[in-house]
Design a protein around this motif. Structure first.
Motif, PDB file in Angstrom:
ATOM      1  N   GLY A 184       0.811  -1.564  -0.267  1.00 22.97           N
ATOM      2  CA  GLY A 184      -0.171  -0.050  -0.131  1.00 22.97           C
ATOM      3  C   GLY A 184       0.899   1.150  -0.279  1.00 22.97           C
ATOM      4  O   GLY A 184       1.931   1.529   0.161  1.00 22.97           O
ATOM      5  N   THR A 185       0.140   2.452   0.074  1.00 18.39           N
ATOM      6  CA  THR A 185       0.633   3.649  -0.423  1.00 18.39           C
ATOM      7  C   THR A 185       1.110   4.206   0.279  1.00 18.39           C
ATOM      8  O   THR A 185       2.438   4.609   1.242  1.00 18.39           O
ATOM      9  N   ARG A 186       1.622   3.541   2.132  1.00 20.31           N
ATOM     10  CA  ARG A 186       2.554   4.043   3.719  1.00 20.31           C
ATOM     11  C   ARG A 186       3.692   3.462   3.352  1.00 20.31           C
ATOM     12  O   ARG A 186       3.723   2.883   4.168  1.00 20.31           O
ATOM     13  N   ASN A 187       3.215   1.835   2.577  1.00 18.60           N
ATOM     14  CA  ASN A 187       4.592   1.279   3.035  1.00 18.60           C
ATOM     15  C   ASN A 187       4.981   1.192   1.840  1.00 18.60           C
ATOM     16  O   ASN A 187       5.824   0.117   1.087  1.00 18.60           O
ATOM     17  N   MET A 188       4.998   2.391   0.564  1.00 13.58           N
ATOM     18  CA  MET A 188       5.862   1.900  -1.008  1.00 13.58           C
ATOM     19  C   MET A 188       7.681   2.366  -0.834  1.00 13.58           C
ATOM     20  O   MET A 188       8.253   1.179  -1.552  1.00 13.58           O
ATOM     21  N   ALA A 189       8.197   3.278   0.662  1.00 17.03           N
ATOM     22  CA  ALA A 189       9.269   3.137   0.711  1.00 17.03           C
ATOM     23  C   ALA A 189       8.928   2.232   1.716  1.00 17.03           C
ATOM     24  O   ALA A 189      10.629   2.368   2.174  1.00 17.03           O
ATOM     25  N   ASN A 190       8.649   1.443   2.071  1.00 16.31           N
ATOM     26  CA  ASN A 190       9.242  -0.138   3.215  1.00 16.31           C
ATOM     27  C   ASN A 190      10.438  -1.021   2.153  1.00 16.31           C
ATOM     28  O   ASN A 190      10.153  -2.021   1.833  1.00 16.31           O
ATOM     29  N   PHE A 191      11.281  -0.470   2.036  1.00 15.32           N
ATOM     30  CA  PHE A 191      12.387  -1.451   1.632  1.00 15.32           C
ATOM     31  C   PHE A 191      12.209  -3.123   1.950  1.00 15.32           C
ATOM     32  O   PHE A 191      12.679  -3.641   0.603  1.00 15.32           O
ATOM     33  N   GLY A 192      12.735  -3.291   3.042  1.00 15.68           N
ATOM     34  CA  GLY A 192      12.352  -5.116   3.138  1.00 15.68           C
ATOM     35  C   GLY A 192      11.729  -5.157   3.226  1.00 15.68           C
ATOM     36  O   GLY A 192      10.917  -6.539   2.393  1.00 15.68           O
ATOM     37  N   LEU A 193      10.723  -4.978   3.144  1.00 14.54           N
ATOM     38  CA  LEU A 193       8.794  -5.313   2.679  1.00 14.54           C
ATOM     39  C   LEU A 193       8.745  -5.187   1.326  1.00 14.54           C
ATOM     40  O   LEU A 193       8.501  -6.802   0.488  1.00 14.54           O
ATOM     41  N   LEU A 194       9.347  -4.752   0.438  1.00 15.93           N
ATOM     42  CA  LEU A 194       9.418  -4.692  -1.196  1.00 15.93           C
ATOM     43  C   LEU A 194      10.304  -5.653  -1.027  1.00 15.93           C
ATOM     44  O   LEU A 194      10.199  -6.657  -2.456  1.00 15.93           O
ATOM     45  N   MET A 219      11.623   3.451  -8.704  1.00 15.91           N
ATOM     46  CA  MET A 219      13.249   2.523  -8.186  1.00 15.91           C
ATOM     47  C   MET A 219      11.929   2.140  -6.736  1.00 15.91           C
ATOM     48  O   MET A 219      12.960   0.620  -6.682  1.00 15.91           O
ATOM     49  N   ALA A 220      11.266   2.096  -6.608  1.00 15.97           N
ATOM     50  CA  ALA A 220      10.413   0.926  -5.223  1.00 15.97           C
ATOM     51  C   ALA A 220      10.318  -0.163  -6.323  1.00 15.97           C
ATOM     52  O   ALA A 220      10.200  -1.469  -5.558  1.00 15.97           O
ATOM     53  N   ALA A 221       9.653   0.182  -7.452  1.00  9.77           N
ATOM     54  CA  ALA A 221       9.055  -1.383  -8.547  1.00  9.77           C
ATOM     55  C   ALA A 221      10.981  -1.840  -7.940  1.00  9.77           C
ATOM     56  O   ALA A 221      10.753  -3.089  -8.181  1.00  9.77           O
ATOM     57  N   GLU A 222      11.648  -1.432  -8.769  1.00 15.90           N
ATOM     58  CA  GLU A 222      12.784  -1.763  -8.923  1.00 15.90           C
ATOM     59  C   GLU A 222      13.668  -2.507  -8.119  1.00 15.90           C
ATOM     60  O   GLU A 222      14.163  -3.755  -7.815  1.00 15.90           O
ATOM     61  N   TYR A 223      12.863  -2.393  -6.450  1.00 15.42           N
ATOM     62  CA  TYR A 223      13.353  -3.272  -5.198  1.00 15.42           C
ATOM     63  C   TYR A 223      13.188  -4.822  -5.743  1.00 15.42           C
ATOM     64  O   TYR A 223      13.276  -5.138  -5.515  1.00 15.42           O
ATOM     65  N   ILE A 224      11.637  -4.358  -5.736  1.00 12.92           N
ATOM     66  CA  ILE A 224      11.266  -5.740  -6.505  1.00 12.92           C
ATOM     67  C   ILE A 224      11.746  -6.810  -7.351  1.00 12.92           C
ATOM     68  O   ILE A 224      11.871  -7.895  -7.523  1.00 12.92           O
ATOM     69  N   ALA A 225      11.580  -5.817  -8.445  1.00 11.20           N
ATOM     70  CA  ALA A 225      12.348  -6.871  -9.657  1.00 11.20           C
ATOM     71  C   ALA A 225      14.092  -7.035  -9.390  1.00 11.20           C
ATOM     72  O   ALA A 225      13.972  -7.733 -10.415  1.00 11.20           O
ATOM     73  N   GLN A 226      14.795  -6.673  -8.532  1.00 10.33           N
ATOM     74  CA  GLN A 226      15.992  -7.095  -8.403  1.00 10.33           C
ATOM     75  C   GLN A 226      15.887  -7.715  -7.613  1.00 10.33           C
ATOM     76  O   GLN A 226      16.907  -8.704  -8.184  1.00 10.33           O
ATOM     77  N   ARG A 227      15.061  -8.702  -7.464  1.00  8.15           N
ATOM     78  CA  ARG A 227      14.711 -10.034  -6.398  1.00  8.15           C
ATOM     79  C   ARG A 227      14.947 -11.457  -7.399  1.00  8.15           C
ATOM     80  O   ARG A 227      13.763 -11.763  -6.638  1.00  8.15           O
ATOM     81  N   GLY A 228      14.826 -10.488  -9.025  1.00  7.02           N
ATOM     82  CA  GLY A 228      13.736 -12.050  -9.628  1.00  7.02           C
ATOM     83  C   GLY A 228      12.118 -11.697  -9.766  1.00  7.02           C
ATOM     84  O   GLY A 228      12.264 -12.424 -10.955  1.00  7.02           O
ATOM     85  N   ASN A 229      11.522 -10.491  -9.295  1.00  7.60           N
ATOM     86  CA  ASN A 229      10.220 -10.360  -9.329  1.00  7.60           C
ATOM     87  C   ASN A 229      10.090  -9.570 -10.479  1.00  7.60           C
ATOM     88  O   ASN A 229       9.562  -8.674 -10.145  1.00  7.60           O
ATOM     89  N   LEU A 230       9.423  -9.573 -11.947  1.00  6.73           N
ATOM     90  CA  LEU A 230       8.934  -8.893 -12.474  1.00  6.73           C
ATOM     91  C   LEU A 230       8.041  -8.902 -12.941  1.00  6.73           C
ATOM     92  O   LEU A 230       7.584  -8.315 -13.503  1.00  6.73           O
ATOM     93  N   ASP A 231       6.944  -9.107 -12.257  1.00  6.41           N
ATOM     94  CA  ASP A 231       5.724  -9.488 -12.633  1.00  6.41           C
ATOM     95  C   ASP A 231       4.417  -8.194 -11.157  1.00  6.41           C
ATOM     96  O   ASP A 231       4.645  -8.462  -9.760  1.00  6.41           O
ATOM     97  N   VAL A 232       5.238  -7.495 -11.951  1.00 10.01           N
ATOM     98  CA  VAL A 232       5.064  -5.486 -10.834  1.00 10.01           C
ATOM     99  C   VAL A 232       4.109  -5.101 -11.939  1.00 10.01           C
ATOM    100  O   VAL A 232       3.869  -5.271 -12.641  1.00 10.01           O
TER     101      VAL A 232
END
Length: 345
Positions: A184-194, A219-232
Motif C-alpha cells: 500500500g501507499t504507506r509502505n511504498m518506501a518500506n524497502f525490506g517489505l519490497l 525505484m520502489a518497483a525496482e526493489y521488487i524486480a531486483q529480487r527476480g520478480n518482474l510480475d509487478v
C-alpha cells in the motif's frame, strides 16, 4: 563540455572516468564537445565532474531503474494473476476490473461483496486482511483469519485474490493464501517489505506513495524486480495535494507517463483517490480513457456499517453504472475485457 573547453580539458575528463573503470566516448560538434560516459554511476558521482575545468553540465541519460524501464524492455509487459487454468491478465492488450471489500469483516460480508463484484464483471477479488490505518484505534483487519476467509471465497467464486501485506514477516503467510500481494501507499518506501515481496514468487500490486514522485515509485518497483520478480503491477491511487475537496488527487497523467517510461502494467484506484463513491465512476471513466490497464474499486453489501472506508464503497445503482462503463469504454480505446483471456497465460 563548454564551448571554450580545450583538448586538454577533454582529455582530463576522459582520464578521470577511465581511472574509475568507466568508458568515455567523445563526440565533437561544430560548437561543443559531448562526452558520453558508460559505467558505474556511483563511481562517477564521486568524481565531482561538474567541478572539472571545461565541464558545462552533467546529465543522466539512462533511467536509474534498470529492470522496470522500457530502455531495455521495449514491449510493455502482461502480468498474469491466479492459479493455472484461471489466471487473469493485467497488461496492454486487456482491461482488468478488480473489486471487493476494502476490509474483510466476516465470511458472509466477503462472499456477498465478491458475488457483487463478479456480477459487475470483476475478474480479480480485492480484500484487506491486514489494514494499515492512520489511527492505531481504527480497525486493523482480521489478520490470518481474514486470509482464510479470502481463500475460501476465492475457491467459491473462482476469483483470484489480491490482498495487502504490511510487514515483511507476514509475507510467507499472505503469499500462502493470496494470488497477488499488495503493497500500500504507506509502505511504498518500506524497502525490506519490497524485497520480501520480491522473494515471495507471487505477483505484486504496488501502490504509489501519497507523496511519491513517479521516479520514486518506479525505484520502489525496482526493489521488487531486483529480487527476480518482474510480475509487478503499478497502481495510481491518488497523491496528497493542497485540494481538500477529495481525499487525494487522482493523477491520471501518471498513467501515460509511466507507460512511456516503464514496461510494467498500471491500473488506477479511484476509490482511495476520491474517498467518495459519487466520484468513483467518473474517475474510472477518466482512467479508462487515458489508457489505464485496469481499475480497482471498493464494493460492500452494506457501506453504512463498513468497518473501513464505507463512504467510498459502491453498491446498487453506482456499481451497475461502473459495470456498464467497464464493459463499454475499454473497447473504445482498443482494449479487450480481461475475462476473455482468463486461463490463457
Amino acid at each position: 563540455m563548454s564551448p571554450d573547453a580545450t583538448a586538454e580539458d577533454v582529455a582530463h575528463v576522459v582520464e578521470k572516468v577511465e581511472g574509475v573503470g568507466g568508458e568515455a566516448f567523445v563526440s565533437k560538434g561544430v560548437v561543443r564537445t559531448i562526452i558520453g560516459l558508460v559505467g558505474d554511476l556511483e563511481s562517477f558521482h564521486h568524481l565531482n565532474l561538474r567541478t572539472l575545468k571545461g565541464v558545462a553540465d552533467v546529465h543522466r541519460i539512462s533511467d536509474p531503474y534498470k529492470l522496470v524501464s522500457r530502455q531495455h524492455h521495449a514491449d510493455r509487459s502482461t502480468v498474469w494473476v491466479g492459479k493455472e487454468g484461471k489466471r487473469v491478465p493485467i497488461g496492454p492488450d486487456t482491461f482488468t476490473f478488480l473489486a471487493g471489500p476494502c476490509a474483510v469483516e466476516s465470511a458472509e460480508q466477503t462472499l456477498e461483496a465478491a458475488r457483487m463484484a463478479q456480477s459487475a464483471g470483476a475478474t480479480i477479488l480485492r480484500g484487506g486482511a491486514y489494514k494499515p490505518r492512520t489511527s492505531p484505534y481504527a480497525f486493523q483487519g482480521l489478520g490470518v483469519k481474514g486470509l482464510e476467509i479470502l481463500a475460501d471465497v476465492s475457491a467459491a467464486t473462482g476469483l483470484p485474490v489480491v490482498t495487502e501485506v504490511v510487514d515483511a514477516r507476514d509475507v510467507p503467510v499472505v503469499a500462502e493464501h493470496a494470488d497477488m500481494l499488495q503493497i500500500g501507499t504507506r509502505n511504498m518506501a518500506n524497502f525490506g517489505l519490497l524485497q520480501a515481496a520480491g522473494d515471495a514468487g507471487k505477483p505484486v500490486l504496488l501502490k504509489r506513495g501519497m507523496t511519491a514522485t513517479i521516479e520514486e515509485w518506479l525505484m520502489a518497483a525496482e526493489y521488487i524486480a531486483q529480487r527476480g520478480n518482474l510480475d509487478v503491477v503499478l497502481c495510481e491511487r491518488g497523491i496528497r495535494t493542497f485540494e481538500p475537496a477529495t481525499r487525494n488527487t487522482l493523477d491520471v497523467s501518471a498513467v501515460p507517463v509511466v507507460q512511456a517510461t516503464s514496461h510494467l502494467p498500471i491500473i488506477i484506484d479511484p476509490s482511495h483517490a476520491a474517498g467518495r463513491k459519487d466520484l468513483v465512476v467518473p474517475l474510472s471513466r477518466a482512467g479508462i480513457a487515458v489508457g489505464a490497464d485496469g481499475v480497482i474499486v471498493d464494493v460492500h453489501p452494506d457501506p453504512e456499517t463498513a468497518l473501513c472506508d464505507g463512504p467510498q464503497a459502491l453498491l446498487g445503482a453506482d456499481l451497475r453504472e461502473l459495470a456498464q462503463a467497464v464493459r463499454r469504454l475499454p473497447e473504445a480505446v482498443g482494449r479487450a475485457q480481461a475475462h476473455d483471456f482468463v486461463g490463457r497465460g
